[in-house]
Scaffold this motif. Structure first.
Motif, PDB file in Angstrom:
ATOM      1  N   ALA A 192      48.144  19.508  70.268  1.00 23.58           N
ATOM      2  CA  ALA A 192      47.027  19.812  69.372  1.00 23.58           C
ATOM      3  C   ALA A 192      47.468  20.686  68.196  1.00 23.58           C
ATOM      4  O   ALA A 192      46.927  20.587  67.098  1.00 23.58           O
ATOM      5  CB  ALA A 192      45.902  20.502  70.135  1.00 23.58           C
ATOM      6  N   TYR A 193      48.452  21.534  68.455  1.00 18.71           N
ATOM      7  CA  TYR A 193      48.895  22.498  67.431  1.00 18.71           C
ATOM      8  C   TYR A 193      49.436  21.782  66.186  1.00 18.71           C
ATOM      9  O   TYR A 193      50.093  20.760  66.273  1.00 18.71           O
ATOM     10  CB  TYR A 193      49.987  23.391  68.015  1.00 18.71           C
ATOM     11  N   PHE A 194      49.137  22.365  65.033  1.00 18.75           N
ATOM     12  CA  PHE A 194      49.770  21.947  63.782  1.00 18.75           C
ATOM     13  C   PHE A 194      49.986  23.198  62.938  1.00 18.75           C
ATOM     14  O   PHE A 194      49.266  24.191  63.082  1.00 18.75           O
ATOM     15  CB  PHE A 194      48.935  20.895  63.043  1.00 18.75           C
ATOM     16  N   HIS A 212      42.657  23.548  73.661  1.00 16.79           N
ATOM     17  CA  HIS A 212      43.215  22.319  73.090  1.00 16.79           C
ATOM     18  C   HIS A 212      42.233  21.697  72.100  1.00 16.79           C
ATOM     19  O   HIS A 212      42.602  21.334  70.983  1.00 16.79           O
ATOM     20  CB  HIS A 212      43.537  21.315  74.192  1.00 16.79           C
ATOM     21  N   LEU A 213      40.976  21.576  72.522  1.00 22.40           N
ATOM     22  CA  LEU A 213      39.982  20.908  71.688  1.00 22.40           C
ATOM     23  C   LEU A 213      39.693  21.680  70.402  1.00 22.40           C
ATOM     24  O   LEU A 213      39.530  21.082  69.334  1.00 22.40           O
ATOM     25  CB  LEU A 213      38.687  20.700  72.479  1.00 22.40           C
ATOM     26  N   VAL A 214      39.623  23.000  70.491  1.00 24.56           N
ATOM     27  CA  VAL A 214      39.335  23.807  69.308  1.00 24.56           C
ATOM     28  C   VAL A 214      40.430  23.631  68.259  1.00 24.56           C
ATOM     29  O   VAL A 214      40.151  23.458  67.068  1.00 24.56           O
ATOM     30  CB  VAL A 214      39.167  25.294  69.686  1.00 24.56           C
ATOM     31  N   MET A 215      41.700  23.657  68.695  1.00 22.95           N
ATOM     32  CA  MET A 215      42.793  23.453  67.746  1.00 22.95           C
ATOM     33  C   MET A 215      42.826  22.003  67.259  1.00 22.95           C
ATOM     34  O   MET A 215      42.952  21.744  66.051  1.00 22.95           O
ATOM     35  CB  MET A 215      44.134  23.822  68.388  1.00 22.95           C
ATOM     36  N   TYR A 216      42.698  21.050  68.171  1.00 20.85           N
ATOM     37  CA  TYR A 216      42.753  19.640  67.779  1.00 20.85           C
ATOM     38  C   TYR A 216      41.683  19.299  66.749  1.00 20.85           C
ATOM     39  O   TYR A 216      41.936  18.556  65.787  1.00 20.85           O
ATOM     40  CB  TYR A 216      42.599  18.738  69.005  1.00 20.85           C
ATOM     41  N   ASN A 217      40.482  19.816  66.933  1.00 22.99           N
ATOM     42  CA  ASN A 217      39.364  19.470  66.053  1.00 22.99           C
ATOM     43  C   ASN A 217      39.502  20.034  64.637  1.00 22.99           C
ATOM     44  O   ASN A 217      38.689  19.723  63.766  1.00 22.99           O
ATOM     45  CB  ASN A 217      38.039  19.923  66.667  1.00 22.99           C
ATOM     46  N   ARG A 247      56.666  24.737  68.432  1.00 23.90           N
ATOM     47  CA  ARG A 247      56.027  25.325  69.613  1.00 23.90           C
ATOM     48  C   ARG A 247      56.150  24.429  70.851  1.00 23.90           C
ATOM     49  O   ARG A 247      55.645  24.773  71.911  1.00 23.90           O
ATOM     50  CB  ARG A 247      54.537  25.564  69.325  1.00 23.90           C
ATOM     51  N   LEU A 248      56.801  23.286  70.705  1.00 24.88           N
ATOM     52  CA  LEU A 248      56.889  22.354  71.823  1.00 24.88           C
ATOM     53  C   LEU A 248      58.000  22.760  72.783  1.00 24.88           C
ATOM     54  O   LEU A 248      59.145  22.958  72.366  1.00 24.88           O
ATOM     55  CB  LEU A 248      57.138  20.930  71.316  1.00 24.88           C
ATOM     56  N   PRO A 249      57.710  22.856  74.079  1.00 26.45           N
ATOM     57  CA  PRO A 249      58.742  23.206  75.062  1.00 26.45           C
ATOM     58  C   PRO A 249      59.705  22.035  75.256  1.00 26.45           C
ATOM     59  O   PRO A 249      59.391  20.896  74.901  1.00 26.45           O
ATOM     60  CB  PRO A 249      57.936  23.476  76.335  1.00 26.45           C
ATOM     61  N   PRO A 250      60.867  22.269  75.834  1.00 24.72           N
ATOM     62  CA  PRO A 250      61.868  21.202  75.995  1.00 24.72           C
ATOM     63  C   PRO A 250      61.374  20.002  76.795  1.00 24.72           C
ATOM     64  O   PRO A 250      61.864  18.893  76.590  1.00 24.72           O
ATOM     65  CB  PRO A 250      63.015  21.916  76.725  1.00 24.72           C
ATOM     66  N   ASP A 251      60.412  20.211  77.706  1.00 25.27           N
ATOM     67  CA  ASP A 251      59.952  19.102  78.547  1.00 25.27           C
ATOM     68  C   ASP A 251      58.657  18.472  78.055  1.00 25.27           C
ATOM     69  O   ASP A 251      58.005  17.731  78.782  1.00 25.27           O
ATOM     70  CB  ASP A 251      59.786  19.562  80.000  1.00 25.27           C
ATOM     71  N   TRP A 252      58.277  18.719  76.787  1.00 22.59           N
ATOM     72  CA  TRP A 252      56.993  18.212  76.298  1.00 22.59           C
ATOM     73  C   TRP A 252      56.915  16.687  76.361  1.00 22.59           C
ATOM     74  O   TRP A 252      55.884  16.124  76.758  1.00 22.59           O
ATOM     75  CB  TRP A 252      56.744  18.679  74.860  1.00 22.59           C
ATOM     76  N   LEU A 253      57.993  16.001  75.965  1.00 22.91           N
ATOM     77  CA  LEU A 253      57.988  14.538  75.964  1.00 22.91           C
ATOM     78  C   LEU A 253      57.869  13.997  77.385  1.00 22.91           C
ATOM     79  O   LEU A 253      57.139  13.026  77.632  1.00 22.91           O
ATOM     80  CB  LEU A 253      59.260  14.013  75.298  1.00 22.91           C
ATOM     81  N   GLY A 297      46.568  29.116  77.220  1.00 26.74           N
ATOM     82  CA  GLY A 297      47.421  27.958  77.387  1.00 26.74           C
ATOM     83  C   GLY A 297      46.707  26.714  76.890  1.00 26.74           C
ATOM     84  O   GLY A 297      45.629  26.787  76.296  1.00 26.74           O
ATOM     85  N   GLU A 298      47.316  25.556  77.137  1.00 27.59           N
ATOM     86  CA  GLU A 298      46.753  24.295  76.634  1.00 27.59           C
ATOM     87  C   GLU A 298      46.812  23.247  77.738  1.00 27.59           C
ATOM     88  O   GLU A 298      47.883  22.927  78.243  1.00 27.59           O
ATOM     89  CB  GLU A 298      47.533  23.822  75.413  1.00 27.59           C
TER      90      GLU A 298
END
Length: 280
Positions: free
Chosen positions: A230-232, A174-179, A30-36, A264-265
C-alpha cells in the motif's frame, strides 16, 4: 494471530516450497526481503478457490511486472498446461522471476489490452485476474474487461481482489494508505496508473453480472497474511501543483504512515469470484 514467514513456509506443499526457494529474496525501500514470497504465497492461497486442473490452458489478465500470480498459476497447470500472461506493458522483472522459478516453459507472455482481447473465439479453460482489478482505470474498464474475459473462456472466469473491509487495525492501516494512491495519481493526471478503490463483494458481483455472467459465486476470504504494497513515497504527493490538495493529501499520508508504523500492515479479506458464462 498471523504466522511468521518460516511458519507459513513450513505449512506449504513441498512443490511450492521448492519453487519459492529458487527465487532470491530482495527488499527495497520499505519492502522486506521476503515481500515477493509473501505475495506469491497469498496467490496460492486464493487460487485454491479456482480449482485449477493440471493441463489447463489459462489466460491470466494483468500479470504485472513481478509475475506474482503467474508463478502460482504456472505451477498449478503443470507441465502439460499453459499460462498466457497478459499485461499492457509493465514487464520489468517478469521474465527474470519466471526463469528463477524454473517454470518459464509453461508461460507465454503477451502484451495487450484486456478490454480488447485478440482471441476470436473461446479458447481458454479458465481466465483469471488475481489482484489485477484494482489496476484498471475505472469501474467501466473493469466491466469491459470482464465481458471480454467471459467471451474468450470456455466456461469460467476467476477473480480475486482485496476488499475495502478492515477487521483489525493492521488491515485498516493498509486501507488508509492504499486509499491515498488513487487521489494522488488523479491529481498528477495519471488515471492510467490504476489503484482504484477496492470493491465490496456486492460490487464485484454486480460488475460480473453487468458483464454478462450467467452464474456467480462470491466469497470473502481471510488470508491472515502480512501485506506490504500500500505504501508509496511522499515525493509523489509533493509533485501535485494544487497547493490545497497537496497539503491535504500530505497530512493524510503522514497519518497513514503513522498507522503503518504503529500497527503494521495486514492483508484485508479477499473477494473471490467465480463467474460462469451463459451456455448456448
Amino acid at each position: 494471530m498471523m504466522k511468521n514467514f518460516v511458519e507459513v513456509l513450513q505449512s506449504l506443499a513441498p512443490e511450492i516450497r521448492k519453487v519459492l526457494n529458487k527465487i532470491p529474496k530482495q527488499g527495497f525501500d520499505r519492502l522486506p526481503p521476503d515481500w515477493l514470497h509473501w505475495q506469491i504465497i497469498e496467490r496460492f492461497k486464493v487460487l485454491k478457490y479456482a480449482e485449477i486442473i493440471g493441463g489447463s490452458n489459462v489466460l491470466e489478465i494483468g500479470c504485472g511486472p513481478h509475475a506474482i500470480a503467474t508463478v502460482a498459476l504456472a505451477l498449478l497447470v503443470g507441465d502439460a498446461g499453459r499460462v498466457i500472461a497478459l499485461d499492457r506493458g509493465k514487464w520489468e522483472n517478469f521474465w527474470k522471476i519466471m526463469e528463477q522459478s524454473n517454470l518459464s516453459s509453461r508461460v507465454i507472455p503477451f502484451q495487450g489490452d484486456a478490454r480488447e482481447l485478440p482471441f476470436p473465439f473461446p479458447c481458454f479453460d479458465l481466465v483469471a485476474c488475481i489482484h489485477g482489478v484494482r489496476s484498471f482505470d475505472n469501474r467501466g474498464a473493469v466491466v469491459s474487461a470482464v465481458r471480454e474475459m467471459l467471451r474468450v473462456t470456455e466456461d469460467r472466469v476467476f477473480l480475486a481482489e482485496s476488499s475495502p473491509i478492515a477487521k483489525n487495525k493492521a488491515q485498516e492501516a493498509h486501507l488508509v494508505m492504499y486509499n491515498l494512491r488513487r487521489p494522488t495519481f488523479l491529481a498528477l493526471g495519471h488515471e492510467d496508473w490504476g489503484d482504484i478503490p477496492y470493491f465490496t463483494p456486492e460490487e464485484m458481483e454486480e460488475i460480473v453480472k453487468e458483464a454478462g455472467a450467467a452464474r456467480v459465486d462470491v466469497k470473502l476470504v481471510d488470508v491472515d497474511m502480512s501485506h506490504h504494497l500500500a505504501y508509496f513515497p511522499l515525493e509523489a504527493i509533493e509533485k501535485i501543483q494544487d497547493e490545497g490538495l497537496r497539503c491535504s493529501l500530505k497530512e493524510k499520508w503522514m497519518k497513514a504512515l503513522d498507522m503503518l508504523e504503529s500497527y503494521g500492515e495486514e492483508h484485508p479479506p479477499v473477494v473471490i469470484v467465480n463467474a460462469w458464462k451463459a451456455t448456448s
